[in-house]
Write a protein that holds these residues in place. Structure first.
Motif, short mmCIF file in Angstrom:
data_model
loop_
_atom_site.label_atom_id
_atom_site.label_comp_id
_atom_site.label_asym_id
_atom_site.label_seq_id
_atom_site.Cartn_x
_atom_site.Cartn_y
_atom_site.Cartn_z
N SER A 213 -4.02 -3.51 2.00
CA SER A 213 -3.54 -2.64 3.06
C SER A 213 -4.45 -1.44 3.22
CB SER A 213 -2.11 -2.18 2.75
OG SER A 213 -2.12 -1.26 1.68
N GLY B 116 -1.61 -8.55 -0.64
CA GLY B 116 -0.62 -8.12 0.35
C GLY B 116 -1.20 -7.11 1.33
N GLU C 214 0.98 -4.75 2.85
CA GLU C 214 2.03 -3.76 3.07
C GLU C 214 1.96 -2.55 2.14
OE1 GLU C 214 2.73 -6.94 1.99
OE2 GLU C 214 2.99 -7.88 3.92
N GLY C 215 1.13 -2.58 1.12
CA GLY C 215 1.07 -1.48 0.16
C GLY C 215 2.15 -1.56 -0.89
N GLY C 216 2.76 -2.73 -1.04
CA GLY C 216 3.87 -2.90 -1.97
C GLY C 216 3.52 -2.74 -3.43
N VAL C 217 2.25 -2.84 -3.78
CA VAL C 217 1.86 -2.69 -5.18
C VAL C 217 1.45 -1.26 -5.52
CG1 VAL C 217 1.13 -5.10 -5.36
CG2 VAL C 217 -0.57 -3.35 -4.82
N ASN C 218 1.42 -0.40 -4.52
CA ASN C 218 1.06 1.00 -4.77
C ASN C 218 2.16 1.66 -5.59
OD1 ASN C 218 -0.57 0.09 -2.55
ND2 ASN C 218 -1.16 2.21 -2.26
N HIS D 9 -3.52 -0.87 -5.67
CA HIS D 9 -3.69 -1.06 -4.23
C HIS D 9 -3.77 -2.54 -3.92
CE1 HIS D 9 -7.96 -2.27 -4.36
NE2 HIS D 9 -8.00 -1.48 -5.42
N ASP D 10 -3.56 -2.85 -2.66
CA ASP D 10 -3.70 -4.23 -2.19
C ASP D 10 -4.68 -4.21 -1.01
OD1 ASP D 10 -2.14 -3.13 -0.16
OD2 ASP D 10 -0.34 -4.24 -0.71
N VAL E 215 6.62 -2.04 -10.93
CA VAL E 215 5.91 -2.54 -9.76
C VAL E 215 5.38 -3.93 -10.07
CG1 VAL E 215 4.04 -2.13 -8.13
CG2 VAL E 215 5.22 -0.18 -9.17
N CYS F 162 3.17 -1.44 -14.05
CA CYS F 162 2.82 -2.57 -13.20
C CYS F 162 2.96 -3.85 -14.01
CB CYS F 162 1.39 -2.43 -12.69
SG CYS F 162 0.85 -3.86 -11.74
N HIS G 150 -3.44 1.57 2.82
CA HIS G 150 -2.92 2.65 2.00
C HIS G 150 -3.88 2.99 0.85
CE1 HIS G 150 0.80 2.37 4.19
NE2 HIS G 150 0.83 1.07 3.95
#
Length: 122
Positions: free
Chosen positions: A20, A61, A63-67, A17-18, A54, A74, A22
């Motif tokens: 965000s 971030g 945007e949730g880009g690391v989800n 998670h980041d 990932v 990862c 999410h």
């Protein structure tokens, strides 16, 4: 090896998670490559095995880009933090992906240059 690979729940959740809204979606494994060659080998292996990749920087971030919504690997790039080249003449710097804005600005201190927030990719 062990210090560069983890399947521990805590590491996976940290990287799932980041900042965000999410919910956490952890990867199956977290790796910490330390050189371009390692990233290339890992990416080739993931591609061959059709495993999602990932990238992970600082986890800040929005945007949730690391989800890792489909699991996968990862790539935590924080250990790739070298500043390779600085050219004051053309205002350019070559860095590895783990270099933070704060570390770059510390390196630039005394040159008259600085790297402000929001200029990534420009």
């Amino acid at each position: 090896g062990a210090p560069n690979v983890s399947t521990a729940t805590a590491a996976r959740e940290q990287h799932g998670h980041d900042e965000s809204m999410h919910p956490c979606a952890p990867p199956d494994v977290v790796v910490w490559p330390q050189a371009v060659g390692q990233v290339q080998e890992l990416a080739a292996l993931c591609h061959r095995c059709r495993v999602p990749m990932v990238p992970f920087g600082t986890g800040t971030g929005l945007e949730g880009g690391v989800n890792a919504v489909q699991g996968g690997v990862c790539f935590d790039l924080s250990r790739m933090d070298a500043i390779a080249e600085l050219s004051l003449e053309d205002f350019s710097v070559t860095v590895e992906p783990g270099v933070t804005r704060k570390a770059l600005n510390k390196h630039l201190r005394g040159t008259g240059l600085w790297f402000p927030v929001g200029t990534v990719g420009m």
